[in-house]
Design an enzyme around this catalytic site. Sequence first.
Site, PDB file in Angstrom:
ATOM      1  N   TYR A 529      -3.711  -4.995  -6.975  1.00  0.00           N
ATOM      2  CA  TYR A 529      -3.435  -6.442  -6.977  1.00  0.00           C
ATOM      3  C   TYR A 529      -4.709  -7.167  -6.586  1.00  0.00           C
ATOM      4  O   TYR A 529      -5.500  -6.644  -5.781  1.00  0.00           O
ATOM      5  CB  TYR A 529      -2.297  -6.820  -6.023  1.00  0.00           C
ATOM      6  CG  TYR A 529      -2.641  -6.717  -4.552  1.00  0.00           C
ATOM      7  CD1 TYR A 529      -2.407  -5.545  -3.853  1.00  0.00           C
ATOM      8  CD2 TYR A 529      -3.192  -7.794  -3.871  1.00  0.00           C
ATOM      9  CE1 TYR A 529      -2.724  -5.448  -2.508  1.00  0.00           C
ATOM     10  CE2 TYR A 529      -3.502  -7.708  -2.513  1.00  0.00           C
ATOM     11  CZ  TYR A 529      -3.265  -6.529  -1.846  1.00  0.00           C
ATOM     12  OH  TYR A 529      -3.585  -6.434  -0.507  1.00  0.00           O
ATOM     13  N   CYS A 533      -8.058  -2.224  -5.307  1.00  0.00           N
ATOM     14  CA  CYS A 533      -8.008  -1.151  -6.292  1.00  0.00           C
ATOM     15  C   CYS A 533      -7.575   0.154  -5.647  1.00  0.00           C
ATOM     16  O   CYS A 533      -7.684   0.316  -4.433  1.00  0.00           O
ATOM     17  CB  CYS A 533      -9.391  -0.934  -6.902  1.00  0.00           C
ATOM     18  SG  CYS A 533     -10.046  -2.400  -7.690  1.00  0.00           S
ATOM     19  N   TRP A 578       1.933   7.248  -7.377  1.00  0.00           N
ATOM     20  CA  TRP A 578       0.625   6.611  -7.223  1.00  0.00           C
ATOM     21  C   TRP A 578      -0.524   7.567  -7.493  1.00  0.00           C
ATOM     22  O   TRP A 578      -1.681   7.245  -7.282  1.00  0.00           O
ATOM     23  CB  TRP A 578       0.517   5.939  -5.846  1.00  0.00           C
ATOM     24  CG  TRP A 578       1.424   4.734  -5.753  1.00  0.00           C
ATOM     25  CD1 TRP A 578       2.180   4.197  -6.757  1.00  0.00           C
ATOM     26  CD2 TRP A 578       1.667   3.915  -4.613  1.00  0.00           C
ATOM     27  NE1 TRP A 578       2.882   3.109  -6.310  1.00  0.00           N
ATOM     28  CE2 TRP A 578       2.584   2.909  -4.981  1.00  0.00           C
ATOM     29  CE3 TRP A 578       1.204   3.942  -3.290  1.00  0.00           C
ATOM     30  CZ2 TRP A 578       3.044   1.933  -4.109  1.00  0.00           C
ATOM     31  CZ3 TRP A 578       1.663   2.963  -2.411  1.00  0.00           C
ATOM     32  CH2 TRP A 578       2.569   1.979  -2.822  1.00  0.00           C
ATOM     33  N   CYS A 661       7.777  -1.318   0.669  1.00  0.00           N
ATOM     34  CA  CYS A 661       7.302  -2.694   0.606  1.00  0.00           C
ATOM     35  C   CYS A 661       7.816  -3.412  -0.630  1.00  0.00           C
ATOM     36  O   CYS A 661       7.081  -3.680  -1.565  1.00  0.00           O
ATOM     37  CB  CYS A 661       5.799  -2.819   0.772  1.00  0.00           C
ATOM     38  SG  CYS A 661       4.854  -1.388   0.367  1.00  0.00           S
ATOM     39  N   GLU A 683       9.734  -4.743   3.320  1.00  0.00           N
ATOM     40  CA  GLU A 683       9.043  -6.010   3.145  1.00  0.00           C
ATOM     41  C   GLU A 683      10.097  -7.092   2.966  1.00  0.00           C
ATOM     42  O   GLU A 683      11.041  -6.928   2.232  1.00  0.00           O
ATOM     43  CB  GLU A 683       8.165  -5.935   1.888  1.00  0.00           C
ATOM     44  CG  GLU A 683       7.489  -7.231   1.539  1.00  0.00           C
ATOM     45  CD  GLU A 683       6.568  -7.080   0.330  1.00  0.00           C
ATOM     46  OE1 GLU A 683       6.025  -5.990   0.113  1.00  0.00           O
ATOM     47  OE2 GLU A 683       6.403  -8.061  -0.384  1.00  0.00           O
ATOM     48  N   HIS A 712      -0.477  -9.503   3.219  1.00  0.00           N
ATOM     49  CA  HIS A 712      -1.446  -9.547   2.116  1.00  0.00           C
ATOM     50  C   HIS A 712      -2.434 -10.688   2.264  1.00  0.00           C
ATOM     51  O   HIS A 712      -3.411 -10.769   1.529  1.00  0.00           O
ATOM     52  CB  HIS A 712      -0.720  -9.663   0.775  1.00  0.00           C
ATOM     53  CG  HIS A 712       0.060  -8.438   0.440  1.00  0.00           C
ATOM     54  ND1 HIS A 712       1.431  -8.397   0.475  1.00  0.00           N
ATOM     55  CD2 HIS A 712      -0.345  -7.191   0.118  1.00  0.00           C
ATOM     56  CE1 HIS A 712       1.830  -7.175   0.164  1.00  0.00           C
ATOM     57  NE2 HIS A 712       0.780  -6.432  -0.056  1.00  0.00           N
TER      58      HIS A 712
HETATM   59  N1  LIG Z   1      -2.355   3.933  -3.826  1.00  0.00           N
HETATM   60  C1  LIG Z   1      -1.872   2.852  -3.224  1.00  0.00           C
HETATM   61  N2  LIG Z   1      -1.082   2.003  -3.886  1.00  0.00           N
HETATM   62  C2  LIG Z   1      -0.571   0.932  -3.248  1.00  0.00           C
HETATM   63  C3  LIG Z   1      -0.884   0.690  -1.905  1.00  0.00           C
HETATM   64  C4  LIG Z   1      -1.733   1.596  -1.249  1.00  0.00           C
HETATM   65  O1  LIG Z   1      -2.043   1.452  -0.080  1.00  0.00           O
HETATM   66  N3  LIG Z   1      -2.186   2.657  -1.936  1.00  0.00           N
HETATM   67  N4  LIG Z   1      -0.383  -0.423  -1.250  1.00  0.00           N
HETATM   68  C5  LIG Z   1       0.335  -1.445  -1.990  1.00  0.00           C
HETATM   69  C6  LIG Z   1      -0.625  -2.573  -2.347  1.00  0.00           C
HETATM   70  N5  LIG Z   1      -1.783  -2.031  -2.956  1.00  0.00           N
HETATM   71  C7  LIG Z   1      -2.982  -1.780  -2.301  1.00  0.00           C
HETATM   72  C8  LIG Z   1      -3.896  -1.087  -3.039  1.00  0.00           C
HETATM   73  C9  LIG Z   1      -5.147  -0.850  -2.534  1.00  0.00           C
HETATM   74  C10 LIG Z   1      -5.497  -1.303  -1.283  1.00  0.00           C
HETATM   75  C11 LIG Z   1      -6.884  -1.142  -0.767  1.00  0.00           C
HETATM   76  O2  LIG Z   1      -7.169  -1.551   0.304  1.00  0.00           O
HETATM   77  N6  LIG Z   1      -7.801  -0.571  -1.545  1.00  0.00           N
HETATM   78  C12 LIG Z   1      -9.160  -0.491  -1.150  1.00  0.00           C
HETATM   79  C13 LIG Z   1      -9.754   0.847  -1.523  1.00  0.00           C
HETATM   80  C14 LIG Z   1      -9.201   1.962  -0.700  1.00  0.00           C
HETATM   81  C15 LIG Z   1     -10.093   3.174  -0.810  1.00  0.00           C
HETATM   82  O3  LIG Z   1      -9.847   4.035  -1.612  1.00  0.00           O
HETATM   83  N7  LIG Z   1     -11.133   3.214  -0.010  1.00  0.00           N
HETATM   84  C16 LIG Z   1     -12.109   4.290  -0.021  1.00  0.00           C
HETATM   85  C17 LIG Z   1     -13.356   3.875  -0.740  1.00  0.00           C
HETATM   86  C18 LIG Z   1     -13.908   2.621  -0.126  1.00  0.00           C
HETATM   87  C19 LIG Z   1     -15.112   2.047  -0.802  1.00  0.00           C
HETATM   88  O4  LIG Z   1     -15.046   1.144  -1.595  1.00  0.00           O
HETATM   89  N8  LIG Z   1     -16.285   2.559  -0.441  1.00  0.00           N
HETATM   90  C20 LIG Z   1     -17.525   1.998  -0.873  1.00  0.00           C
HETATM   91  C21 LIG Z   1     -18.566   2.324   0.179  1.00  0.00           C
HETATM   92  C22 LIG Z   1     -18.250   1.707   1.511  1.00  0.00           C
HETATM   93  C23 LIG Z   1     -18.443   0.225   1.493  1.00  0.00           C
HETATM   94  O5  LIG Z   1     -19.553  -0.217   1.201  1.00  0.00           O
HETATM   95  O6  LIG Z   1     -17.447  -0.521   1.769  1.00  0.00           O
HETATM   96  C24 LIG Z   1     -17.857   2.552  -2.231  1.00  0.00           C
HETATM   97  O7  LIG Z   1     -17.304   3.577  -2.621  1.00  0.00           O
HETATM   98  O8  LIG Z   1     -18.668   1.914  -2.913  1.00  0.00           O
HETATM   99  C25 LIG Z   1     -12.458   4.637   1.425  1.00  0.00           C
HETATM  100  O9  LIG Z   1     -12.077   3.888   2.328  1.00  0.00           O
HETATM  101  O10 LIG Z   1     -13.084   5.671   1.618  1.00  0.00           O
HETATM  102  C26 LIG Z   1      -9.948  -1.594  -1.807  1.00  0.00           C
HETATM  103  O11 LIG Z   1      -9.603  -2.051  -2.915  1.00  0.00           O
HETATM  104  O12 LIG Z   1     -10.934  -1.976  -1.219  1.00  0.00           O
HETATM  105  C27 LIG Z   1      -4.560  -1.992  -0.535  1.00  0.00           C
HETATM  106  C28 LIG Z   1      -3.297  -2.230  -1.036  1.00  0.00           C
HETATM  107  C29 LIG Z   1       1.010  -0.912  -3.206  1.00  0.00           C
HETATM  108  N9  LIG Z   1       0.263   0.091  -3.887  1.00  0.00           N
HETATM  109  C1  MET Z   2       1.964   0.446   0.801  1.00  0.00           C
HETATM  110  S1  MET Z   2       2.909   0.994   2.112  1.00  0.00           S
HETATM  111  C2  MET Z   2       1.712   1.312   3.334  1.00  0.00           C
HETATM  112  C3  MET Z   2       2.185   2.222   4.370  1.00  0.00           C
HETATM  113  C4  MET Z   2       1.109   2.828   5.228  1.00  0.00           C
HETATM  114  N1  MET Z   2       1.642   3.617   6.297  1.00  0.00           N
HETATM  115  C5  MET Z   2       0.234   1.729   5.767  1.00  0.00           C
HETATM  116  O1  MET Z   2       0.407   1.165   6.655  1.00  0.00           O
HETATM  117  O2  MET Z   2      -0.668   1.289   5.376  1.00  0.00           O
HETATM  118 ZN   LIG Z   3       4.002  -1.024   2.541  1.00  0.00          ZN
END
Ligand SMILES: Nc1nc2c(c(=O)[nH]1)N[C@@H](CNc1ccc(C(=O)N[C@@H](CCC(=O)N[C@@H](CCC(=O)N[C@@H](CCC(=O)O)C(=O)O)C(=O)O)C(=O)O)cc1)CN2
Ligand code: MET
Ligand SMILES: [Zn+2]
Length: 774
Positions: A529, A533, A578, A661, A683, A712
């Site tokens: 969203y 990603c 997912w 959620c 949620e 969010h």
């Molecule tokens: N799979 C999934 N689906 C979901 C959810 C969820 O948590 N997971 N939640 C709901 C809402 N969706 C969400 C989806 C993504 C994120 C989220 O926070 N995603 C992060 C990425 C998470 C991740 O994989 N992080 C990696 C990679 C991070 C990164 O970007 N690293 C940089 C380097 C570090 C930096 O400079 O920040 C890079 O690779 O370039 C990590 O922490 O290791 C983002 O877009 O920013 C939150 C909610 C419903 N669906």
């Molecule tokens: C998308 S549901 C997220 C549940 C998880 N335990 C969290 O807090 O982030």
């Molecule tokens: Zn949730």
Amino acid sequence: MVTSSVLGFPRMGGNRELKKATEAYWAGKIGAEELIQTGKNLRTSHWKIQKDAGAGTIASNDFSFYDHVLDHIQLFNAVPNRYRKYNLPALDEFFAMGRGLQRAATDSSPAVDVPSLEMVKWFDSNYHYVRPTLQDNQTFSLAADPKPVREFLEAKAQGVNTRPVLVGPVSFLHLGKPDRGASVDPITLLERLLPTYTELLIKLKEAGAETVQIDEPVLVLDLPSRVKAAFKTAYAKIAAAGVSIPKITVATYFGDIVHNIDVLSSLSTVSAIHVDLVRNPEQLDTVVTALAPGQILSTGVVNGRNIWKTNFREAIAIVEKAINALGSDRVVVATSSSLLHTPHTLASERNLPAEVADWFSFASEKSKEVAIIAKAVTEGAESVKAELDANAASMHSRATSARTNDPAVKERQSKVTAAMYERKSPFARRIAAQQEHLGLPLFPTTTIGSFPQTKEIRVARQKFGKGDISAAEYERFIEKEIELVVREQEALGLDVLVHGEPERNDMVQYFGERLTGYVFTSFGWVQSYGSRCVRPPIVVGDISRPAPMTVKESKYAASITSKPMKGMLTGPITCLRWSFPRDDVHQSVQAEQLALALRDEVVNLETAGVNVIQVDEPALREGLPLRSGKERDAYLDWAVKSFRLATTGVKDVTQIHSHFCYSEFQDFFHAITALDADVLSIENSKSDAKLLKVFEDEAYPRHIGPGVYDIHSPRVPPQEEIRARIEEMLQFLRPEQLWINPDCGLKTRQWPETRAALDIMVKAAKEFRAKYQA
Ligand SMILES: Nc1nc2c(c(=O)[nH]1)N[C@@H](CNc1ccc(C(=O)N[C@@H](CCC(=O)N[C@@H](CCC(=O)N[C@@H](CCC(=O)O)C(=O)O)C(=O)O)C(=O)O)cc1)CN2
Ligand code: MET
Ligand SMILES: [Zn+2]
């Protein structure tokens, strides 16, 4: 001649350029012009990729800075007054609806404090759209400089003749809802929307658009008769514009339209119908006979929802069947849906095993696949012999690979017994034991698991990944983060603590990385969203757990506090949904493999002294087949079983929580009950509390924490808002069963707003505790 078409391309860019620019804009690090330029560069690049791939028809207006449905809210001037009244620049108003806006007054502008619109799942995918929120007296008009026209002209100037894609009028309304306090049935607004819609189509034609793609995905749902009837009204009105509008392809996807086939007669004026023949190839016969004379069929045979290479032999057979019935000038080869749900390109991947990489196809590659299939059916198989041979070899390699099959996993699956789905005692007995052990107050407070994933955490993880810091250093870093999160929660006065999940990149990817049967990409990001990603891990073979996955962190967290510590796992269905699941084995089989792995983890946590364990299933609802009926019942049966298999290995005293959620329970309430989880968190903050009535009506016996604030958005909820939510909840839930928690995890938030919001939440809970305990 059979042409090809791509229904939409992912927006983020091969390096998540859009995410980075958008977040930089929000942080005030770049200006609007730079963000707009990034968008323009991405569109240019994506059109070129598709053109070079040989795709015949390429979409425009598939790009968005946040969400394409949100684009349409602004395009039709259906922006609620609580945003419009601030007279914000269009881009800021757009983001205010997407993520809320809270900012102090300055010399030149008043204070702004407005929550976001509701965000909901896009059909059965992990993409979320912003829900149109409609008023009783809703009006519509066309925004100045309409985005679809602007982006069509932009492509045209680059020599790409695109097909603008629009959300159809019926889908736009049916996917919307009345605003809080309003009672309008959205579909009754159709007559008001149509003049705006037609005006837009005329402008597109004037700009030179020969065709448009109008997405009406709601056609795959069970539709009330008044919504079905709306198609007749809508497309008759649109057709009345005659030659002053482009030719129309009405696109459906993610299901079949056989149950709504009578609606096709209302669509007889449009030039083409697109159907998803990956999901439902069997609908072809019915659809073919229901088309109007001369109407074209766009056959969605390249999967827009996964990463597997298309089986050319099977796809060609389907397309040829359509050609036999309709003739080659009435058939188009297309992606099943927009490619929004697939990663950008396989070409960047360097770390996949070569054997496995040969099985995959991402958006850029899928754009080539439609062109190859179209050529095969137009010029004959010989014209693309090399491609067909290579594809057949890939299919053979995967079908016969040793990687996919693990006899030990199958052996264990064959030994699952009925007793493995049952807790030892009924809820009443369990909760008594749990209360005695935990000693929680009325209205216990907790969080959903994650705490802010700070830049520092991500960078540390990246360094560890690259080998710049050692495993021991990384482990110390994570322990320090856990300690920080524990101390924060103690200071806030929360009752059931969590470790904060700092060690997890993502709640699904993290588990995938600890299980066998999975592979991972380096750049395979998919938009979930807004700017967020995910990089779904890919299931290629049978799944098992070589070693405990979370025990070390949870045990450490529990050891540094006297408060109860909640262990945190992602449930089998969510791990499956997912990820990119395999398509050669039924999903129920993959879910059972995941459940068995998680069952061992749950028992290991309990043994380690963690007596509250949350098994998240936020994707349980999303996996629900879109239409009611046998398929849905079958899904619920295996989905509920896999949750129970994962969670019932524990003693009575161990409290199982689960988290969802979304707030739509009406159509699967009995499944929620059947999970037999002791405590649910759901949620709810953006929904009408009346939705909770189902818990009252069904006399739901167990504990439940409907979220009291939205996570969010960076906005901090005022205490009165939380108080009002709790009061509403108490209309439907008993005080003894109510928990107080946010809507979801806090990983996307920053610390200052997290602390502030939780502080307000805990204070509100204490207020009610004082009132009810007296
Ligand atoms: N799979 C999934 N689906 C979901 C959810 C969820 O948590 N997971 N939640 C709901 C809402 N969706 C969400 C989806 C993504 C994120 C989220 O926070 N995603 C992060 C990425 C998470 C991740 O994989 N992080 C990696 C990679 C991070 C990164 O970007 N690293 C940089 C380097 C570090 C930096 O400079 O920040 C890079 O690779 O370039 C990590 O922490 O290791 C983002 O877009 O920013 C939150 C909610 C419903 N669906
Ligand atoms: C998308 S549901 C997220 C549940 C998880 N335990 C969290 O807090 O982030
Ligand atoms: Zn949730």
